[in-house]
Scaffold this active site. Sequence first.
Site, PDB file in Angstrom:
ATOM      1  N   LYS A  85      -7.091  -0.716  21.126  1.00  0.00           N
ATOM      2  CA  LYS A  85      -7.950  -0.244  19.738  1.00  0.00           C
ATOM      3  C   LYS A  85      -8.482  -1.591  19.062  1.00  0.00           C
ATOM      4  O   LYS A  85      -9.410  -1.541  18.554  1.00  0.00           O
ATOM      5  CB  LYS A  85      -6.618   0.376  19.140  1.00  0.00           C
ATOM      6  CG  LYS A  85      -6.354   1.817  19.584  1.00  0.00           C
ATOM      7  CD  LYS A  85      -5.530   2.473  18.738  1.00  0.00           C
ATOM      8  CE  LYS A  85      -3.888   2.497  19.052  1.00  0.00           C
ATOM      9  NZ  LYS A  85      -3.305   3.785  18.177  1.00  0.00           N
TER      10      LYS A  85
ATOM     11  N   PHE B  66      13.164  14.144  10.147  1.00  0.00           N
ATOM     12  CA  PHE B  66      12.103  13.283  10.248  1.00  0.00           C
ATOM     13  C   PHE B  66      12.282  12.352  11.642  1.00  0.00           C
ATOM     14  O   PHE B  66      11.249  12.085  12.331  1.00  0.00           O
ATOM     15  CB  PHE B  66      11.911  12.157   8.854  1.00  0.00           C
ATOM     16  CG  PHE B  66      10.415  12.294   8.317  1.00  0.00           C
ATOM     17  CD1 PHE B  66      10.221  13.073   7.432  1.00  0.00           C
ATOM     18  CD2 PHE B  66       9.696  11.056   9.043  1.00  0.00           C
ATOM     19  CE1 PHE B  66       9.028  13.005   6.851  1.00  0.00           C
ATOM     20  CE2 PHE B  66       8.427  11.144   8.281  1.00  0.00           C
ATOM     21  CZ  PHE B  66       8.321  11.951   7.522  1.00  0.00           C
TER      22      PHE B  66
ATOM     23  N   GLU C 160       0.986   5.606   0.809  1.00  0.00           N
ATOM     24  CA  GLU C 160       0.278   6.700   1.608  1.00  0.00           C
ATOM     25  C   GLU C 160       0.616   7.831   0.884  1.00  0.00           C
ATOM     26  O   GLU C 160       1.911   8.049   0.544  1.00  0.00           O
ATOM     27  CB  GLU C 160       0.707   6.634   3.257  1.00  0.00           C
ATOM     28  CG  GLU C 160       0.036   7.819   3.905  1.00  0.00           C
ATOM     29  CD  GLU C 160       0.346   7.843   5.339  1.00  0.00           C
ATOM     30  OE1 GLU C 160       0.403   6.686   6.094  1.00  0.00           O
ATOM     31  OE2 GLU C 160       0.994   8.757   5.866  1.00  0.00           O
TER      32      GLU C 160
ATOM     33  N   HIS D  39       3.540  -0.918   4.000  1.00  0.00           N
ATOM     34  CA  HIS D  39       2.987   0.061   3.858  1.00  0.00           C
ATOM     35  C   HIS D  39       3.996   1.500   3.546  1.00  0.00           C
ATOM     36  O   HIS D  39       4.756   1.329   4.401  1.00  0.00           O
ATOM     37  CB  HIS D  39       1.993   0.649   5.012  1.00  0.00           C
ATOM     38  CG  HIS D  39       1.278   2.160   4.623  1.00  0.00           C
ATOM     39  ND1 HIS D  39       0.373   1.985   3.851  1.00  0.00           N
ATOM     40  CD2 HIS D  39       1.435   3.117   5.294  1.00  0.00           C
ATOM     41  CE1 HIS D  39      -0.569   3.244   4.077  1.00  0.00           C
ATOM     42  NE2 HIS D  39       0.428   3.981   4.615  1.00  0.00           N
TER      43      HIS D  39
ATOM     44  N   ARG E 243      -5.646   9.367  16.594  1.00  0.00           N
ATOM     45  CA  ARG E 243      -6.134  10.822  17.530  1.00  0.00           C
ATOM     46  C   ARG E 243      -5.608  11.886  16.810  1.00  0.00           C
ATOM     47  O   ARG E 243      -6.058  12.812  16.976  1.00  0.00           O
ATOM     48  CB  ARG E 243      -5.165  10.522  18.953  1.00  0.00           C
ATOM     49  CG  ARG E 243      -5.402  11.494  19.899  1.00  0.00           C
ATOM     50  CD  ARG E 243      -4.478  11.708  21.107  1.00  0.00           C
ATOM     51  NE  ARG E 243      -3.026  11.974  20.089  1.00  0.00           N
ATOM     52  CZ  ARG E 243      -2.051  12.153  21.357  1.00  0.00           C
ATOM     53  NH1 ARG E 243      -2.193  11.922  22.521  1.00  0.00           N
ATOM     54  NH2 ARG E 243      -0.958  12.482  20.774  1.00  0.00           N
ATOM     55  N   GLY E 244      -4.479  11.607  16.301  1.00  0.00           N
ATOM     56  CA  GLY E 244      -3.798  13.008  15.605  1.00  0.00           C
ATOM     57  C   GLY E 244      -3.017  13.673  16.658  1.00  0.00           C
ATOM     58  O   GLY E 244      -3.166  13.391  17.678  1.00  0.00           O
ATOM     59  N   ASP E 245      -2.487  14.698  16.040  1.00  0.00           N
ATOM     60  CA  ASP E 245      -1.708  15.636  17.074  1.00  0.00           C
ATOM     61  C   ASP E 245      -2.422  16.975  17.109  1.00  0.00           C
ATOM     62  O   ASP E 245      -3.147  17.256  16.349  1.00  0.00           O
ATOM     63  CB  ASP E 245      -0.288  15.639  16.757  1.00  0.00           C
ATOM     64  CG  ASP E 245       0.615  14.453  16.980  1.00  0.00           C
ATOM     65  OD1 ASP E 245       0.434  13.926  18.021  1.00  0.00           O
ATOM     66  OD2 ASP E 245       1.253  13.994  16.020  1.00  0.00           O
TER      67      ASP E 245
ATOM     68  N   SER F  68       0.936  -1.292   0.037  1.00  0.00           N
ATOM     69  CA  SER F  68       0.109  -0.085   0.214  1.00  0.00           C
ATOM     70  C   SER F  68       0.656   1.369   0.062  1.00  0.00           C
ATOM     71  O   SER F  68       2.162   1.158   0.371  1.00  0.00           O
ATOM     72  CB  SER F  68      -0.728  -0.033   1.091  1.00  0.00           C
ATOM     73  OG  SER F  68      -0.179  -0.313   2.281  1.00  0.00           O
TER      74      SER F  68
ATOM     75  N   THR G  55      -3.648  10.455   4.267  1.00  0.00           N
ATOM     76  CA  THR G  55      -3.690  11.059   5.621  1.00  0.00           C
ATOM     77  C   THR G  55      -4.838  12.534   5.806  1.00  0.00           C
ATOM     78  O   THR G  55      -5.192  13.094   4.893  1.00  0.00           O
ATOM     79  CB  THR G  55      -2.271  11.674   5.800  1.00  0.00           C
ATOM     80  OG1 THR G  55      -2.190  12.949   4.896  1.00  0.00           O
ATOM     81  CG2 THR G  55      -1.404  10.910   5.467  1.00  0.00           C
TER      82      THR G  55
ATOM     83  N   GLN H  97       4.177   2.938  12.624  1.00  0.00           N
ATOM     84  CA  GLN H  97       4.840   4.338  12.191  1.00  0.00           C
ATOM     85  C   GLN H  97       6.289   3.706  11.447  1.00  0.00           C
ATOM     86  O   GLN H  97       6.818   2.514  11.783  1.00  0.00           O
ATOM     87  CB  GLN H  97       5.509   4.856  13.647  1.00  0.00           C
ATOM     88  CG  GLN H  97       6.405   5.884  13.616  1.00  0.00           C
ATOM     89  CD  GLN H  97       5.544   7.166  12.922  1.00  0.00           C
ATOM     90  OE1 GLN H  97       5.569   7.257  11.946  1.00  0.00           O
ATOM     91  NE2 GLN H  97       4.940   8.123  13.499  1.00  0.00           N
TER      92      GLN H  97
END
Length: 307
Positions: A170, A221, A17, A279, A114-116, A15, A48, A181
């Site tokens: 989850k 990064f 992103e 991914h 959740r996101g930041d 996959s 995203t 990640q």
Amino acid sequence: MKISEKLKKQSRVFSFEFYPPKKEEDIPFLKKAVEELKTLSPDFVSITQSPTALSGLNFASLSSTLALSGVLKHEFSLEVMAHLTCVTLKNREMLDEAVKLLKIFGLENVLALRGDSAAVEFEKPIFSRACELARELKSRGAFDIAAACYPEKHPEAVSLEADIDNLKRKMDCGASFAITQLFLDNASYFSFREKCLARGVTIPIIPGIMPVTGLSQLTNFAERIKVKIPARLLAALEKLSPADAEGGPETKAAIRDFGIAYAAGQCRELLKNGAPGIHFYTLNRSKATSAVLNLVKKEIKGTANSI
Ligand code: FAD
């Protein structure tokens, strides 16, 4: 099609992103990357959702993710997983709208995150944890839910064990698979997977890989998301990089080739040792990712599925 069904039927899934473009000038890069990477027949692509996309407007961020997801599904005939973050869902109406749009666009796959924290915070989100969003989405219809996980621990988690307990939560809330990640040391993934199994996390854990294309890109990064850079990778990149600046075209090509070989090596070892797929974090570019996946697919063919 639900991604969890593909994961049951296939020994591995690949996959890519992508992120929604933030400026008009970015659109051609995204279009080119999608067109080129589509030729590699990905099992799905994911889109995203940035809390700061389009000037920090949460509604715009949400709709740009869902709109791009719809376009890639219906115009490009790709299976899509939309990312949905708690931080952008400020009230029940937004959640209802998001669910309605997911259903209108026929999007069955959602990565619940959740996101930041958004740069501009006006209202508190309705959920503070990804597992709450996963549970809510699961109760609202036939969505296949994925979760994020962190082989080297989420930076806010008190310990890796506590973070694995969160992944288990989850899963218990409805996530049918997880995506990691990015990591640069496969040992992190293998040891994480073992610890997850020991704690009852039985869903497939797809490794997230990003081909390195530059030393400063990598160090920035890694610092931002708190992942280790193996000493041998850092040493090799430092040797290839000039001390003063980015370097000319030859240096850049040498670093890119090295990054491709390194990522292909990671993929090879992961797949040989039972990873359910890869991914790729593409950053809306296609060259490095397609070179890596081409190498990996060639090896899969050449070794008659021994990978
Ligand atoms: P959660 O699962 O809610 O966890 C957040 C933290 O809280 C963790 O440290 C966890 O251990 C802790 N925690 C949760 N529940 C409990 C509890 N009950 N008790 C104690 N501790 C708890 N961000 C975006 O903004 N947009 C994206 O599109 C996006 N895509 C991503 C894709 C992938 C594959 C990954 C790995 C990350 C992505 N992120 C994205 C980043 C992600 O949103 C951040 O890392 C965020 O900080 C955590 O999100 P989460 O869904 O893992 O949160």
